[in-house]
Design a protein around this motif. Structure first.
Motif, short mmCIF file in Angstrom:
data_model
loop_
_atom_site.label_atom_id
_atom_site.label_comp_id
_atom_site.label_asym_id
_atom_site.label_seq_id
_atom_site.Cartn_x
_atom_site.Cartn_y
_atom_site.Cartn_z
N GLY A 202 0.83 -1.21 0.00
CA GLY A 202 0.00 0.00 0.00
C GLY A 202 0.86 1.25 0.00
N VAL A 203 0.71 2.08 1.03
CA VAL A 203 1.53 3.29 1.14
C VAL A 203 1.97 3.49 2.58
CG1 VAL A 203 0.42 4.48 -0.80
CG2 VAL A 203 -0.50 4.78 1.51
N ASN A 204 3.10 4.14 2.75
CA ASN A 204 3.51 4.65 4.04
C ASN A 204 3.23 6.14 4.06
OD1 ASN A 204 4.48 2.19 5.00
ND2 ASN A 204 6.56 2.56 4.26
N ARG A 205 2.69 6.61 5.18
CA ARG A 205 2.32 8.01 5.29
C ARG A 205 3.18 8.71 6.34
NH1 ARG A 205 -2.62 8.77 2.78
NH2 ARG A 205 -3.85 6.90 2.40
N TYR A 206 3.52 9.97 6.04
CA TYR A 206 4.35 10.75 6.96
C TYR A 206 3.86 12.19 7.00
CZ TYR A 206 7.50 6.83 5.94
OH TYR A 206 8.02 5.58 5.77
N VAL A 207 4.23 12.87 8.10
CA VAL A 207 3.96 14.30 8.21
C VAL A 207 5.26 15.00 8.60
CG1 VAL A 207 3.25 14.19 10.66
CG2 VAL A 207 2.41 16.04 9.19
N TRP A 208 5.47 16.19 8.03
CA TRP A 208 6.66 16.98 8.32
C TRP A 208 6.24 18.42 8.60
CZ3 TRP A 208 9.98 19.54 4.04
CH2 TRP A 208 11.04 20.23 4.61
N ILE A 221 10.64 14.09 10.17
CA ILE A 221 9.46 13.51 9.54
C ILE A 221 8.95 12.40 10.45
CG2 ILE A 221 8.63 12.15 7.58
CD1 ILE A 221 10.54 13.57 5.80
N PHE A 222 7.62 12.36 10.67
CA PHE A 222 7.04 11.37 11.57
C PHE A 222 6.00 10.52 10.84
CE2 PHE A 222 8.54 14.80 14.25
CZ PHE A 222 9.19 14.13 15.27
N PRO A 223 5.93 9.23 11.16
CA PRO A 223 4.91 8.37 10.56
C PRO A 223 3.51 8.77 11.00
CG PRO A 223 6.64 7.07 11.63
CD PRO A 223 6.82 8.48 12.07
N MET A 224 2.55 8.57 10.12
CA MET A 224 1.15 8.83 10.46
C MET A 224 0.27 7.77 9.81
SD MET A 224 0.01 11.93 7.88
CE MET A 224 -1.57 11.22 7.37
N GLU A 225 -0.97 7.69 10.28
CA GLU A 225 -1.94 6.79 9.66
C GLU A 225 -3.30 7.46 9.65
OE1 GLU A 225 -2.46 3.15 11.81
OE2 GLU A 225 -3.25 4.13 13.60
N ILE A 226 -4.14 7.03 8.72
CA ILE A 226 -5.52 7.48 8.65
C ILE A 226 -6.41 6.30 8.98
CG2 ILE A 226 -7.32 8.46 7.18
CD1 ILE A 226 -5.08 9.66 5.44
N ALA A 227 -7.20 6.44 10.03
CA ALA A 227 -8.05 5.33 10.49
C ALA A 227 -9.35 5.90 11.02
CB ALA A 227 -7.31 4.53 11.57
N ASN A 228 -10.20 5.03 11.55
CA ASN A 228 -11.42 5.49 12.18
C ASN A 228 -11.05 6.39 13.36
OD1 ASN A 228 -14.36 5.36 12.27
ND2 ASN A 228 -14.08 4.40 14.27
N GLY A 229 -11.63 7.57 13.40
CA GLY A 229 -11.24 8.54 14.41
C GLY A 229 -10.32 9.60 13.86
#
Length: 252
Positions: A202-208, A221-229
């Protein structure tokens, strides 16, 4: 933590409602700041805007405005419900979140008239948070750089004068952030980049968080995820640094 928490240097901050990101920001966005949120399509920028407004209303009784040149009101509602904000439609119906969708913003092609109506709304109602999605589309209405610069300066000034803490979504084509200094960077108080990289599964997601005026922020840069909530950022999981510093290896 209240909506305007005090950090050690006495800067008032506004929580984004994104777990982890507010820690990176030392409490949240600087109050009344205009923040550029950049990334390529599908990285979660619009969902971030939705989460930011939803958190403001539900946790801090702060009313919000969502301006979209890209989607209609039903699309925005479906996006909100997709991450668990089932009451988004009720908040819109109750006037806690005002949505100007593409049918409003592109009506009759009279952009100036539409913006005048919107700016009048800013002045005559009490709002605290704003999301513009996207600045990329917004800028297409101007004929030249001078006109664009003049209007963006005016727009940014009006947001601040009306006490709005604002997110301006900026579409990018590149996978990794484009770091050249553009007009938007000069006009904004902060820059947050959303990044995704493809993997086999799939994909790895990050925020900077690249810049935030008046604040000492962590530029890893930090890892992030999109989930319920909604969106979650793992601020203790920095695996690498945009600035060449060694990131802590203390895991999630």
């Amino acid at each position: 933590m209240g909506p305007a928490s005090i950090v050690p240097d006495m800067v008032n901050t506004v929580e984004t409602g994104v777990e982890g990101l507010d820690s990176i920001l030392n409490g949240g966005l600087v109050e009344n700041a205009t923040v550029l949120v950049s990334g390529n399509p599908g990285t979660g920028k619009s969902l971030f805007g939705i989460q930011y407004l939803h958190h403001g209303v539900t946790e801090h009784d702060e009313r919000g405005i969502y301006i979209s040149f890209e989607e209609n009101e039903d699309d925005i509602r479906e996006a909100a419900e997709s991450i668990g904000f089932e009451n988004w439609g009720d908040l819109v119906d109750d006037g806690e979140i005002k949505v100007y969708d593409k049918s409003h913003m592109l009506r009759e092609g009279d952009f100036t008239s539409t913006m005048d109506t919107l700016l009048e709304d800013f002045a005559n109602a009490s709002y605290d948070r704003l999301v513009l999605d996207s600045l990329t589309m917004f800028e297409l209405f101007f004929d030249d750089e001078k006109e664009k610069r003049t209007y963006l300066l005016k727009f940014s000034d009006i947001l601040k004068k009306n006490g709005l803490t604002s997110l301006l979504v900026n579409e990018q084509g590149a996978v990794f952030p484009e770091t050249e200094i553009g007009l938007e960077n000069f006009l904004t108080d902060g820059n947050i980049y959303f990044i995704q990289t493809p993997t086999d599964s799939g994909v790895n997601r990050y925020v900077w968080v690249a810049k935030m005026r008046k604040q000492d922020i962590d530029t890893d840069i930090f890892p992030m995820e999109i989930a319920n909530g909604g969106i979650k950022v793992y601020e203790r999981a920095g695996g690498f640094s945009m600035m060449g510093r060694e990131a802590p290896g203390d895991g999630f």
